[in-house]
Every structure is written in structure tokens, then in C-alpha cells.
Design a protein around this motif. Structure first.
Motif, PDB file in Angstrom:
ATOM      1  N   TYR A  69       0.844  -1.181   0.000  1.00 41.75           N
ATOM      2  CA  TYR A  69       0.000   0.000   0.000  1.00 41.75           C
ATOM      3  C   TYR A  69       0.886   1.240   0.000  1.00 41.75           C
ATOM      4  CZ  TYR A  69      -3.468   3.462   1.419  1.00 41.75           C
ATOM      5  OH  TYR A  69      -4.277   4.574   1.473  1.00 41.75           O
ATOM      6  N   ARG A  70       0.783   2.013  -1.030  1.00 41.80           N
ATOM      7  CA  ARG A  70       1.526   3.267  -1.162  1.00 41.80           C
ATOM      8  C   ARG A  70       3.026   3.075  -0.918  1.00 41.80           C
ATOM      9  NH1 ARG A  70      -2.251   8.344   0.781  1.00 41.80           N
ATOM     10  NH2 ARG A  70      -3.936   7.934  -0.693  1.00 41.80           N
ATOM     11  N   ASP A  71       3.623   2.223  -1.709  1.00 43.23           N
ATOM     12  CA  ASP A  71       5.063   1.952  -1.647  1.00 43.23           C
ATOM     13  C   ASP A  71       5.508   1.395  -0.299  1.00 43.23           C
ATOM     14  OD1 ASP A  71       5.083   2.938  -4.187  1.00 43.23           O
ATOM     15  OD2 ASP A  71       5.956   4.872  -3.676  1.00 43.23           O
ATOM     16  N   GLN A  72       4.633   0.696   0.385  1.00 45.36           N
ATOM     17  CA  GLN A  72       4.964   0.078   1.662  1.00 45.36           C
ATOM     18  C   GLN A  72       4.483  -1.365   1.659  1.00 45.36           C
ATOM     19  OE1 GLN A  72       6.302   1.983   4.347  1.00 45.36           O
ATOM     20  NE2 GLN A  72       6.078   4.006   3.455  1.00 45.36           N
ATOM     21  N   ARG A  73       5.029  -2.162   2.577  1.00 48.14           N
ATOM     22  CA  ARG A  73       4.570  -3.532   2.775  1.00 48.14           C
ATOM     23  C   ARG A  73       4.052  -3.638   4.218  1.00 48.14           C
ATOM     24  NH1 ARG A  73       4.211  -6.494  -2.007  1.00 48.14           N
ATOM     25  NH2 ARG A  73       6.188  -6.580  -3.135  1.00 48.14           N
ATOM     26  N   PRO A  74       2.867  -3.100   4.500  1.00 50.09           N
ATOM     27  CA  PRO A  74       2.385  -3.034   5.894  1.00 50.09           C
ATOM     28  C   PRO A  74       1.705  -4.325   6.365  1.00 50.09           C
ATOM     29  CG  PRO A  74       0.811  -1.958   4.451  1.00 50.09           C
ATOM     30  CD  PRO A  74       1.935  -2.441   3.568  1.00 50.09           C
ATOM     31  N   ILE A  75       2.430  -5.434   6.286  1.00 52.23           N
ATOM     32  CA  ILE A  75       1.842  -6.730   6.631  1.00 52.23           C
ATOM     33  C   ILE A  75       1.419  -6.787   8.100  1.00 52.23           C
ATOM     34  CG2 ILE A  75       2.188  -9.225   6.665  1.00 52.23           C
ATOM     35  CD1 ILE A  75       2.248  -8.033   3.870  1.00 52.23           C
ATOM     36  N   PRO A  77       1.114  -4.267  10.419  1.00 55.96           N
ATOM     37  CA  PRO A  77       0.057  -3.309  10.752  1.00 55.96           C
ATOM     38  C   PRO A  77      -1.319  -3.775  10.284  1.00 55.96           C
ATOM     39  CG  PRO A  77       1.969  -2.143   9.933  1.00 55.96           C
ATOM     40  CD  PRO A  77       2.229  -3.602   9.716  1.00 55.96           C
ATOM     41  N   ASN A  78      -1.354  -4.427   9.128  1.00 57.84           N
ATOM     42  CA  ASN A  78      -2.637  -4.902   8.621  1.00 57.84           C
ATOM     43  C   ASN A  78      -3.158  -6.108   9.394  1.00 57.84           C
ATOM     44  OD1 ASN A  78      -2.933  -2.926   6.713  1.00 57.84           O
ATOM     45  ND2 ASN A  78      -2.027  -4.107   5.050  1.00 57.84           N
ATOM     46  N   LEU A  79      -2.260  -6.903   9.967  1.00 51.42           N
ATOM     47  CA  LEU A  79      -2.702  -7.987  10.845  1.00 51.42           C
ATOM     48  C   LEU A  79      -3.376  -7.410  12.091  1.00 51.42           C
ATOM     49  CD1 LEU A  79       0.290 -10.496  10.641  1.00 51.42           C
ATOM     50  CD2 LEU A  79      -2.022 -10.817   9.738  1.00 51.42           C
ATOM     51  N   ILE A  80      -2.792  -6.323  12.609  1.00 49.52           N
ATOM     52  CA  ILE A  80      -3.416  -5.634  13.749  1.00 49.52           C
ATOM     53  C   ILE A  80      -4.782  -5.090  13.336  1.00 49.52           C
ATOM     54  CG2 ILE A  80      -3.220  -3.629  15.292  1.00 49.52           C
ATOM     55  CD1 ILE A  80      -0.191  -3.992  15.190  1.00 49.52           C
ATOM     56  N   LEU A  81      -4.852  -4.559  12.117  1.00 52.71           N
ATOM     57  CA  LEU A  81      -6.113  -4.030  11.600  1.00 52.71           C
ATOM     58  C   LEU A  81      -7.182  -5.124  11.525  1.00 52.71           C
ATOM     59  CD1 LEU A  81      -7.855  -1.869  10.217  1.00 52.71           C
ATOM     60  CD2 LEU A  81      -6.762  -2.504   8.051  1.00 52.71           C
ATOM     61  N   VAL A  82      -6.789  -6.297  11.057  1.00 52.69           N
ATOM     62  CA  VAL A  82      -7.732  -7.410  10.951  1.00 52.69           C
ATOM     63  C   VAL A  82      -8.284  -7.782  12.325  1.00 52.69           C
ATOM     64  CG1 VAL A  82      -7.931  -9.880  10.439  1.00 52.69           C
ATOM     65  CG2 VAL A  82      -6.754  -8.369   8.827  1.00 52.69           C
ATOM     66  N   VAL A  83      -7.397  -7.829  13.325  1.00 51.14           N
ATOM     67  CA  VAL A  83      -7.829  -8.128  14.694  1.00 51.14           C
ATOM     68  C   VAL A  83      -8.824  -7.075  15.179  1.00 51.14           C
ATOM     69  CG1 VAL A  83      -7.079  -8.345  17.102  1.00 51.14           C
ATOM     70  CG2 VAL A  83      -5.705  -9.365  15.282  1.00 51.14           C
ATOM     71  N   ASN A  84      -8.516  -5.806  14.882  1.00 52.92           N
ATOM     72  CA  ASN A  84      -9.404  -4.708  15.271  1.00 52.92           C
ATOM     73  C   ASN A  84     -10.757  -4.830  14.581  1.00 52.92           C
ATOM     74  OD1 ASN A  84     -10.537  -2.293  16.116  1.00 52.92           O
ATOM     75  ND2 ASN A  84      -8.768  -1.039  15.572  1.00 52.92           N
ATOM     76  N   MET A  85     -10.726  -5.194  13.298  1.00 51.07           N
ATOM     77  CA  MET A  85     -11.979  -5.343  12.548  1.00 51.07           C
ATOM     78  C   MET A  85     -12.852  -6.450  13.132  1.00 51.07           C
ATOM     79  SD  MET A  85     -10.758  -5.040   8.572  1.00 51.07           S
ATOM     80  CE  MET A  85     -10.388  -3.461   7.788  1.00 51.07           C
ATOM     81  N   VAL A 183       9.539  -7.566  11.666  1.00 56.56           N
ATOM     82  CA  VAL A 183       8.345  -6.795  12.033  1.00 56.56           C
ATOM     83  C   VAL A 183       8.491  -5.341  11.602  1.00 56.56           C
ATOM     84  CG1 VAL A 183       7.007  -5.878  13.972  1.00 56.56           C
ATOM     85  CG2 VAL A 183       7.688  -8.280  13.966  1.00 56.56           C
ATOM     86  N   ALA A 184       9.664  -4.753  11.876  1.00 51.91           N
ATOM     87  CA  ALA A 184       9.902  -3.358  11.490  1.00 51.91           C
ATOM     88  C   ALA A 184       9.845  -3.187   9.977  1.00 51.91           C
ATOM     89  CB  ALA A 184      11.261  -2.895  12.026  1.00 51.91           C
TER      90      ALA A 184
END
Length: 444
Positions: A69-75, A77-85, A183-184
Motif C-alpha cells: 500500500y503506497r510503496d509500503q509492505r504493511p503486513i 500493521p494490517n494484521l493488527i487491523l484485521v484483529v481490530n476489525m 516486524v519493522a
């Protein structure tokens, strides 16, 4: 009597440090509580496709926005997002509080590195914590995607550097060093820098014990290969130009990045920011050289040199990717602060070296006065930066409240952006989030 003093002084010191650190941390938690809003910004909305995939029972990890997403690989952060969802219907406030918790976790390795560097530096943990919780990074503290990416990447960098500098005494530390580096890296692109600076901790090994270095380099190769395979280079900014590094505007942005968050971003203060940036860079590069020339063992400050280099390399990345910027952005402070923390530690070590090696009382006095002025300037600058952060946070809050009212009011039909290029995306993804009852639509 001496025994009592010896026993109580460290206890009193620790109590004072704990109270100071707690006050700073709770202050920023209150900042998040006051100015945080449970609303998605435009940058968050494309992740509605992940929520849609979860609802449909599809593999969310195959969604394009999940892996890049936008020149990033936010794997991660997106796992955290999935948990939040799944668990909290994508409540943005929960993520902001979790981001604050990530900063709290980062204090532990920072404190351990500080104690190992020199026990006399324990007090310096207070300004370090002030850098970590700086409200000048208000976007990282108040925006969902910035909180997930930047704060997680920052924590991963800190823990990775902590563990990699323990490998000589504990070989098992190599594994968590690699894991936190991963992770970083797959949180935000500056996380990749830890693989480069991590080599500094492994080059001093005996020639017969180069296995950790080989494992680290091999792991870095694999991570970079995976990261840049099928990578959409320059998708976010088509104007990437390496030649842009060698201009006066780029030099200015580089110096401003080195002091980003240390001094309020006001037009009046730009010359001061440039001078501060020059001082920070000089300390990171020249400080270790000076200490080495004075026969001072610099092994203890290697972690701080690594933090400094990450900050400086990130400034270069900013110039390459965002050459259009006049000043570095608020959420860049989350990584830029490493340069300032590094400069603070190196300056302190230089002061201690001069003070301890000199028999001239006048020279010691002058050194003490200069160092006291240096610390006072940092305290004043950071205080002003915190005030500026509160002001920027209040503006951000007002904008997000207006945006929240627009997104949740059917009259506007999700027409909540002034950019024509974003209107269809906002409307489409806004409807998805409303249908799934996520975020501000959870109770609708």
C-alpha cells in the motif's frame, strides 16, 4: 550514615525517574484521549477491501492493499487491523491506545541499552522518553494507519537494535533481533534500515565467530528479496529522482529532518531548525570519531550510532521519495527522533570524557556549563515542540470531527473530499464500511 545514603539515593533517583517518565507517558495518553476520533481518514479507506474479504470469507491476505500500500509492505500493521476489525468493529480509538502502548514497550529496551552504555546516563532516560512520546508526531498518535505503521516500525527497530547488541554475550539474542527486524521491515519501509545498521554490531566478532553476521546478512537478503519482488516502485510518487539529492532544497530538507520534532515547525524557526539539524548530524558523525581519537572505547555507544544512522538514512529516503516537500511531515518525527536521541547520548559521552580525563578545573567547569546549556536548550525546545503538537492536534481534531459528521450524515452521500480523484474511492469504500458497521458506523 554513608550506608543509608548509599541505599536510599538510587531508590530516590528511581522514584523520580519513574514519576517523570510516567507523567510524560500519561500526558501523551491524555493527548490521544482528547484529540483522537473514531473516524477513518482518506488514507484508511482503501483497507475497506480487507473488511469486505473477511465478510465474504475470502483470504484477506490476498487483497492487494494487505501486501502493498503506497510503496509500503504493511503486513504486520494490517494484521493488527484485521484483529481490530474482527474484535472491535475497527474502532480507531483502540488502535490509537494500542499505538501508545507500543511506545511504552519501547521504553524497556531503551532503558536497558542506556544502563549498559554507562550507569551514569540513567537520568537521560527522561529526555529519551520525552522524544518517544513527543506530541509533535501528532499524526502518528492520532491517525489509524500512521499509528499502526510508524509506531510499530519504531518499536521493531528499537527491540531489534537492543537484541542484536546482546548477541556477543547471548547468541540466542540473534533470533529475536531478526524477528523484530522483520516486524519493522514489514510495518513501514524505514524498518528495512535496521538490517543495514545492524551489521555494525556484528563486525567486531572474532574471525572464527562470524556465523551471526552471515545469518544476519542472509536474513537481510531474503527480506529484501521478498519485499521488492513484484514491488510497484514509485507508485505513490512518480517524481522520484536520485539527482534531486544534490540540490540546496534537498540539503535543507535533510537538515530539517534531522531536527524534525525537536523544534516547532514555524516559518520563523526554520533557520534554527537548520542549525539544530547541522548540530545533530555533526554529533552523530563526528562524535564517535572524536571519542575514538581520545582512545575512548566506542563499543558501548554502537546502539546509539545505529539509531542515529537510521534517522539520517531515513532523512535521505525522505528526500528521494518526497522531494516535493518543503518541510518533513509530522509522522516522520516517529523515525526522525532517532537522530536526536543519538546526538543526545553521544554529546553526553563527549562531556563525560572531557570531564573525567581533564585535570584542569577551569576546563571541567567550562565543559559543565556548555553541557548544561545544551541540556537546557533540549528541554526548552522539546517543551515548545510539545506545545506545538497540542496546537496541531487540536486543528487535526477539528478537521476529523467535521469529516466524521460528513461521513455519517446521509445528506452528504460520502462526498467528503475536495479532490476529484478521491471522490469515487471515498464514496465506494465509505458505503462498504457502513454496510459492515465498522468504525463510526458500528452502532448504526
Amino acid at each position: 550514615m554513608k550506608t543509608v545514603t548509599h541505599l536510599t539515593t538510587p531508590k530516590i533517583r528511581n522514584i523520580i525517574i519513574f514519576l517523570a517518565v510516567s507523567t510524560i507517558a500519561l500526558h501523551t495518553l491524555y493527548f490521544i484521549h482528547v484529540y483522537g476520533v473514531n473516524i477513518f481518514v482518506v488514507d484508511d479507506l482503501p483497507f475497506a477491501s480487507i473488511a469486505q474479504a473477511i465478510k465474504n470469507g475470502d483470504h484477506f491476505w490476498n487483497v492487494e492493499e494487505f501486501v502493498e500500500y503506497r510503496d509500503q509492505r504493511p503486513i504486520f500493521p494490517n494484521l493488527i487491523l484485521v484483529v481490530n476489525m474482527v474484535l472491535a468493529s475497527w474502532n480507531v480509538m483502540y488502535q490509537l491506545y494500542f499505538g501508545w502502548f507500543l511506545i511504552v514497550l519501547s521504553i524497556v529496551p531503551m532503558y536497558s541499552i542506556l544502563k549498559k552504555t554507562d550507569h551514569r546516563l540513567i537520568w537521560i532516560i527522561i529526555p529519551i522518553v520525552a522524544f518517544l512520546f513527543n506530541t509533535a508526531q501528532h499524526v502518528s498518535l492520532l491517525m489509524d494507519i500512521a499509528s499502526r505503521q510508524m509506531l510499530l516500525a519504531s518499536m521493531g527497530i528499537i527491540f531489534s537494535i537492543y537484541f542484536i547488541n546482546k548477541i556477543q554475550s547471548q547468541k540466542a539474542a540473534l533470533l529475536p533481533a531478526i524477528l523484530f527486524a522483520i516486524v519493522a521491515s514489514f510495518s513501514a519501509i524505514p524498518g528495512l534500515l535496521v538490517w543495514i545498521v545492524g551489521v555494525l554490531s556484528l563486525t567486531n566478532f572474532d574471525k572464527t565467530k562470524k556465523t551471526p553476521l552471515l545469518i544476519w546478512i542472509s536474513s537481510a537478503f531474503v527480506v529484501f528479496f521478498v519485499y521488492f519482488t513484484n514491488f510497484a516502485f514509485g507508485a505513490e510518487n512518480k517524481s522520484i529522482n536520485l539527482l534531486g539529492l544534490f540540490t540546496l532544497d534537498s540539503l535543507k530538507l535533510f537538515l530539517l529532518s534531522a531536527s524534525n520534532g525537536l523544534i516547532p515547525k514555524l516559518t520563523t524557526f526554520v533557520p534554527i531548525q537548520i542549525i539544530a539539524g547541522f548540530v545533530v548530524i555533526s554529533l552523530i558523525i563526528g562524535g564517535p570519531v572524536y571519542l575514538r581519537l581520545k582512545q575512548k572505547e566506542i563499543k558501548a555507544i554502537v546502539p546509539w550510532i545505529q539509531f542515529g544512522l537510521i534517522g539520517l538514512f531515513y532523512a535521505v529516503m525522505t528526500i528521494i521519495a518526497r522531494a516535493d516537500l518543503d518541510v518533513p511531515l509530522s509522522h516522520y518525527v516517529t523515525i526522525d527522533k532517532f537522530s536526536q536521541i543519538s546526538a543526545l547520548i553521544i554529546a553526553t559521552m563527549i562531556f563525560l570524557q572531557i570531564h573525567n580525563s581533564s585535570s584542569d578545573k577551569h576546563k571541567k567547569t567550562v565543559a559543565s556549563i556548555i553541557f548544561s546549556i545544551f541540556i537546557a536548550i533540549i528541554v526548552i525546545s522539546l517543551s515548545a515542540s510539545y506545545v506545538s503538537g497540542w496546537y496541531d492536534g487540536s486543528i487535526y481534531h477539528k478537521e476529523k470531527i467535521s469529516y466524521l459528521e460528513c461521513m455519517t450524515n446521509p445528506i452528504f452521500d460520502f462526498k467528503c473530499t475536495m479532490l476529484d480523484s478521491e471522490r469515487d474511492m471515498v464514496r465506494e469504500n465509505g458505503k462498504i464500511l457502513k454496510e459492515l458497521h465498522l468504525g463510526p458506523f458500528a452502532n448504526q
